[in-house]
Design an enzyme around this catalytic site. Structure first.
Site, short mmCIF file in Angstrom:
data_model
loop_
_atom_site.label_atom_id
_atom_site.label_comp_id
_atom_site.label_asym_id
_atom_site.label_seq_id
_atom_site.Cartn_x
_atom_site.Cartn_y
_atom_site.Cartn_z
CB CYS A 7 -0.99 -0.03 1.16
SG CYS A 7 -0.24 0.01 2.80
NE ARG A 13 -4.47 1.51 1.77
CZ ARG A 13 -4.27 2.24 0.68
NH1 ARG A 13 -5.17 2.21 -0.29
NH2 ARG A 13 -3.21 3.00 0.55
CG ASP A 121 -5.24 5.25 2.95
OD1 ASP A 121 -5.30 4.87 4.13
OD2 ASP A 121 -4.22 5.72 2.44
P1 4NP Z 1 -1.72 2.88 4.04
O1 4NP Z 1 -2.34 4.23 4.62
O2 4NP Z 1 -1.17 3.20 2.67
O3 4NP Z 1 -2.88 1.94 3.96
O4 4NP Z 1 -0.65 2.46 5.01
C1 4NP Z 1 -1.65 5.44 4.70
C2 4NP Z 1 -0.65 5.62 5.62
C3 4NP Z 1 0.01 6.83 5.71
C4 4NP Z 1 -0.33 7.85 4.87
C5 4NP Z 1 -1.32 7.66 3.93
C6 4NP Z 1 -1.97 6.45 3.84
N1 4NP Z 1 0.32 9.10 4.96
O5 4NP Z 1 -0.01 10.01 4.19
O6 4NP Z 1 1.22 9.26 5.79
#
Ligand code: 4NP
Length: 153
Positions: A7, A13, A121
């Site tokens: 992800c 995720r 997300d």
């Molecule tokens: P992930 O979610 O891709 O599912 O781990 C996110 C985690 C961090 C960020 C965005 C989405 N961020 O912008 O820091």
């Protein structure tokens, strides 16, 4: 067989997908996860992810965020991407067709089509959304695990 869940940040995720699919596969499968950005490198999964996993009897507290590397595209057999942007970013790292063929959209590999091919997300969401993400991941992990264990490929 080696599977990699990918992800953006590797704290929401993909750590959940890693933890969930591990419970559905025999021990000869290796499962890991990574992110396309290194912003959260070394961090545990998001607290809400730890909590939702725990609610469902899964402990993902030992996982740490890491960015995906070119070596991952050599070493892993299947690379599952949580959304289209992640998919494009991972495909852009592939050096040849053999590597490109390993990369897929996670929900498409689970049989989803149309409007349902991205795992949303939950980073900016409340806990009820995290439960929805958990259910989406859980169903898809069941479908993928079944495919991988009932086919020779
Ligand atoms: P992930 O979610 O891709 O599912 O781990 C996110 C985690 C961090 C960020 C965005 C989405 N961020 O912008 O820091």
């Amino acid at each position: 067989m080696k599977l990699l869940m990918v992800c953006l940040g590797n704290i929401c995720r993909s750590p959940l997908a890693e933890g969930i699919i591990r419970t559905k596969l025999p021990e000869n499968f290796t499962v890991d996860s990574a992110g396309t950005i290194s912003l959260h490198e070394g961090e545990q999964p998001d607290k809400r992810g730890l909590q939702i996993a725990k609610t469902h009897g899964i402990d993902i507290s030992g996982q740490r965020s890491r960015p995906i590397t070119k070596r991952d595209l050599m070493e892993f057999d299947r690379i599952y991407c949580m959304d289209l942007q992640v998919y494009e970013d991972v495909v852009s790292m592939a050096k040849d067709e053999e590597q490109r063929k390993k990369i897929s959209l996670f929900l498409e590999s689970a049989g989803e089509t149309g409007d349902h091919i991205e795992v949303f997300d939950p980073y900016w969401s409340e806990m009820d959304e995290w439960e929805k993400v958990y259910q989406i991941l859980d169903q898809a992990c069941s479908a993928i695990a079944e495919k991988l264990t009932t086919r020779s490929s």
